[in-house]
Design an enzyme around this catalytic site. Structure first.
Site, PDB file in Angstrom:
ATOM      1  N   LYS A 109      75.921  47.765  39.187  1.00 37.46           N
ATOM      2  CA  LYS A 109      75.525  46.362  39.024  1.00 37.46           C
ATOM      3  C   LYS A 109      76.631  45.409  39.445  1.00 37.46           C
ATOM      4  CE  LYS A 109      71.769  46.672  35.724  1.00 37.46           C
ATOM      5  NZ  LYS A 109      71.211  46.212  34.450  1.00 37.46           N
ATOM      6  N   LYS A 196      62.954  53.616  46.918  1.00 37.19           N
ATOM      7  CA  LYS A 196      62.301  53.702  45.623  1.00 37.19           C
ATOM      8  C   LYS A 196      61.500  52.438  45.341  1.00 37.19           C
ATOM      9  CE  LYS A 196      63.816  54.200  41.189  1.00 37.19           C
ATOM     10  NZ  LYS A 196      64.780  54.101  40.141  1.00 37.19           N
ATOM     11  N   LYS A 199      61.542  46.371  41.855  1.00 36.81           N
ATOM     12  CA  LYS A 199      61.293  44.936  41.929  1.00 36.81           C
ATOM     13  C   LYS A 199      62.326  44.225  42.792  1.00 36.81           C
ATOM     14  CE  LYS A 199      60.259  41.876  39.398  1.00 36.81           C
ATOM     15  NZ  LYS A 199      60.452  40.843  38.399  1.00 36.81           N
TER      16      LYS A 199
END
Ligand code: TRP
Length: 333
Positions: A109, A196, A199
């Site tokens: 992240k 994959k 969103k």
């Protein structure tokens, strides 16, 4: 009865990957366990966000989860039980800097932040995220935590934290929560089956569980099936993905007969797509109907969740009182 805790971030839409990967399982587990599920809005503050959007998305997720069959008495909003944060602070003090540095999700992240904006601001909250997650779990003495494999490291950390706490304060107080991994279908983006379903790739890459029927049908119809790099006779990633969706929806008869077609070389992609779209619509229709019912009286639903948060909070408050006692904090009159 053994107990369960799990959490989901309020990300706006719920896509079918989230549904098959988590929510469906949450709903089933309610039969055999004492379950607590939370929408983790504190966790969503660790990445850039807008305040009004967060509150809206939190409630949106609550409604979606209820529409999928999560029982209102099992569902709460994390920030309505602020004791999670207090326990998080206390657990910070039995967590080492080094072990948080090893968390791969933090690395991913923070890299993502640096990539999206050269002068990335990486907050201490993002670094500390797994400790809050440990507090979510330990505060209810949960036996099991249904999560995806990507959360394995965080779960292991929460066991280490429990152990260190118990050792330091001389009592087997926290139990060691075990993960409940479920078989999760690996769904790929319908627009780019090399990636994959997620969103973060953008709207055309994921199928929104509460999307319009028309849109879902169009999306499946235009799903990429041939990427040109599939050896003859093998199934391309895009075709495999459609089969996977079909199976996840429970359309096993259609899955079998289309597999037979594939094996005999007679498979028409248009048939596969139509069967997949039908299976999705069939799956989704009852959820959409229930969502419409819930939306018809939003206030009552919100009231119900406020109440379950209050009830669940009582258990958290009891833990905090015991923890304050064990750790030498002053008592509150
Ligand atoms: N970190 C989890 C995820 O990204 C969400 C989460 C927060 C969670 N607190 C939790 C999951 C507690 C299980 C238990 O999916």
């Amino acid at each position: 009865m053994k107990s369960i805790l799990s959490g989901i971030q309020p990300t706006g839409d719920l896509h079918i990957g989230n549904y098959f990967g988590a929510v469906q399982n949450w709903v089933r587990l309610q039969q055999d366990y004492e379950c607590r599920y939370c929408v983790v809005d504190y966790h969503s503050m660790t990445m850039p966000y807008k305040a009004t959007q967060l509150r809206e998305n939190t409630w949106k997720m609550v409604f979606y989860l209820l529409a999928c069959g999560v029982k209102p008495e099992n569902l709460f909003i994390q920030s309505q039980v602020p004791e999670h944060v207090e326990l998080g602070w206390i657990l910070n003090c039995v967590t080492s800097y080094g072990e948080l540095q090893r968390m791969t999700q933090f690395k991913d992240k923070s890299d993502q932040l640096r990539e999206s904006d050269g002068e990335a601001f990486v907050s201490v909250g993002l670094f500390d995220y797994p400790v809050l997650q440990a507090a979510d779990i330990l505060i209810y003495h949960a036996d099991f935590v249904p999560v995806g494999k990507d959360q394995e490291q965080h779960l292991e950390l929460s066991r280490n934290i429990a152990q260190r706490f118990n050792h330091q304060f001389g009592k087997e107080y926290f139990i060691h929560p075990q993960p409940l991994f479920t078989e999760i279908p690996k769904l790929l983006s319908t627009a780019d089956p090399n990636r994959k379903m997620s969103k973060s790739l953008g709207e055309k890459h994921y199928i929104n569980l509460f999307g319009e029927e028309d849109r879902i049908r169009k999306q499946v119809k235009s799903a990429v099936t041939d990427t040109g790099d599939t050896p003859a006779g093998e199934m391309s990633a895009g075709v495999k993905n459609l089969f996977e969706i079909l199976r996840a929806c429970g359309a096993l008869d259609a899955h079998q007969s289309l597999t037979d077609d594939h094996n005999s070389g007679a498979l028409k992609y248009s048939d596969l797509k139509e069967a997949t779209a039908n299976a999705l619509v069939e799956l989704i229709t009852p959820f959409r109907d229930r969502l419409a019912e819930l939306n018809a009286d939003k206030r009552a639903v919100k009231q119900q969740i406020q109440e379950s948060s209050v009830a669940i909070r009582k258990r958290a408050q009891q833990t905090i009182q015991e923890v304050r006692e064990l750790t030498g904090l002053a008592s509150i009159k």
